[in-house]
Design an enzyme around this catalytic site. Structure first.
Site, PDB file in Angstrom:
ATOM      1  N   TYR A  71       0.842  -1.200   0.000  1.00  0.00           N
ATOM      2  CA  TYR A  71       0.000   0.000   0.000  1.00  0.00           C
ATOM      3  C   TYR A  71       0.876   1.247   0.000  1.00  0.00           C
ATOM      4  O   TYR A  71       0.594   2.216  -0.710  1.00  0.00           O
ATOM      5  CB  TYR A  71      -0.936   0.003   1.212  1.00  0.00           C
ATOM      6  CG  TYR A  71      -1.948  -1.115   1.189  1.00  0.00           C
ATOM      7  CD1 TYR A  71      -3.109  -1.019   0.430  1.00  0.00           C
ATOM      8  CD2 TYR A  71      -1.749  -2.272   1.940  1.00  0.00           C
ATOM      9  CE1 TYR A  71      -4.042  -2.043   0.398  1.00  0.00           C
ATOM     10  CE2 TYR A  71      -2.677  -3.302   1.917  1.00  0.00           C
ATOM     11  CZ  TYR A  71      -3.818  -3.190   1.152  1.00  0.00           C
ATOM     12  OH  TYR A  71      -4.734  -4.203   1.125  1.00  0.00           O
ATOM     13  N   ASN A  94     -13.090  -0.621  -4.395  1.00  0.00           N
ATOM     14  CA  ASN A  94     -12.998  -0.951  -5.811  1.00  0.00           C
ATOM     15  C   ASN A  94     -14.138  -1.906  -6.207  1.00  0.00           C
ATOM     16  O   ASN A  94     -14.187  -3.033  -5.734  1.00  0.00           O
ATOM     17  CB  ASN A  94     -11.633  -1.603  -6.073  1.00  0.00           C
ATOM     18  CG  ASN A  94     -11.497  -2.179  -7.463  1.00  0.00           C
ATOM     19  OD1 ASN A  94     -12.303  -1.941  -8.339  1.00  0.00           O
ATOM     20  ND2 ASN A  94     -10.454  -2.963  -7.643  1.00  0.00           N
ATOM     21  N   CYS A 102      -6.867  -4.785  -7.404  1.00  0.00           N
ATOM     22  CA  CYS A 102      -6.536  -4.463  -6.016  1.00  0.00           C
ATOM     23  C   CYS A 102      -5.967  -5.673  -5.270  1.00  0.00           C
ATOM     24  O   CYS A 102      -5.315  -5.501  -4.240  1.00  0.00           O
ATOM     25  CB  CYS A 102      -7.744  -3.892  -5.295  1.00  0.00           C
ATOM     26  SG  CYS A 102      -9.198  -4.935  -5.358  1.00  0.00           S
ATOM     27  N   HIS A 103      -6.170  -6.866  -5.796  1.00  0.00           N
ATOM     28  CA  HIS A 103      -5.613  -8.060  -5.144  1.00  0.00           C
ATOM     29  C   HIS A 103      -4.085  -8.063  -5.192  1.00  0.00           C
ATOM     30  O   HIS A 103      -3.444  -8.785  -4.443  1.00  0.00           O
ATOM     31  CB  HIS A 103      -6.168  -9.343  -5.779  1.00  0.00           C
ATOM     32  CG  HIS A 103      -5.813  -9.509  -7.219  1.00  0.00           C
ATOM     33  ND1 HIS A 103      -6.521  -8.893  -8.227  1.00  0.00           N
ATOM     34  CD2 HIS A 103      -4.817 -10.200  -7.816  1.00  0.00           C
ATOM     35  CE1 HIS A 103      -5.978  -9.208  -9.395  1.00  0.00           C
ATOM     36  NE2 HIS A 103      -4.937  -9.997  -9.170  1.00  0.00           N
ATOM     37  N   GLU A 129      -1.750 -15.916 -10.838  1.00  0.00           N
ATOM     38  CA  GLU A 129      -0.966 -14.974 -11.633  1.00  0.00           C
ATOM     39  C   GLU A 129       0.527 -15.266 -11.565  1.00  0.00           C
ATOM     40  O   GLU A 129       1.254 -14.942 -12.499  1.00  0.00           O
ATOM     41  CB  GLU A 129      -1.225 -13.536 -11.170  1.00  0.00           C
ATOM     42  CG  GLU A 129      -2.582 -13.032 -11.560  1.00  0.00           C
ATOM     43  CD  GLU A 129      -2.774 -11.566 -11.232  1.00  0.00           C
ATOM     44  OE1 GLU A 129      -1.816 -10.917 -10.727  1.00  0.00           O
ATOM     45  OE2 GLU A 129      -3.873 -11.061 -11.468  1.00  0.00           O
TER      46      GLU A 129
END
Length: 131
Positions: A71, A94, A102-103, A129
């Protein structure tokens, strides 16, 4: 244009989209993204946000597929180093989590932190991912 009546709401009409939006193409794009075949998801958005939320969300879209940022790193990249909590709040609000990833934002210590749709889902997305 063919109109239909919705069974649960008899006064509602369901009409074919005549604006030329190819929903099957959008679904294919989303599935390709989830399968790792299209790392950058670029779908049309129509969401309400403050100017700051948009800035955060645009910054999140620059995080490469398979990578994470803290963050505070997001806040610093935006030129707002003291806005870490505001960045976290923008992530929490979001409404389109795959298009605005945002993950990919985690705590400074590497912990997943919170996720509006559950930590387990965040973990699965990050694992998928990273493959």
């Amino acid at each position: 244009m063919k109109l239909l009546s919705a069974p649960s709401t008899p006064a509602a009409e369901i009409a074919q989209d005549s604006d030329g939006v190819d929903l099957s193409r959008l679904v294919d794009t989303l599935i390709s993204h989830l399968n790792g075949q299209q790392p950058h998801l670029d779908l049309p958005l129509d969401v309400q946000a403050t100017a700051f939320q948009w800035r955060v969300w645009e910054e999140l879209r620059t995080i490469p597929y398979g990578s994470t940022r803290s963050y505070s790193q997001v806040a610093q990249a935006m030129g707002e180093p003291k806005a870490t909590r505001a960045v976290a709040r923008a992530c929490a609000t979001n409404p389109v989590p795959l298009v605005i990833p945002c993950h990919r934002v985690v705590r400074e210590d590497g912990d997943l932190g919170g996720y509006r749709w559950g930590r387990e889902r965040k973990q699965r997305l990050l694992e998928q991912e990273s493959r």
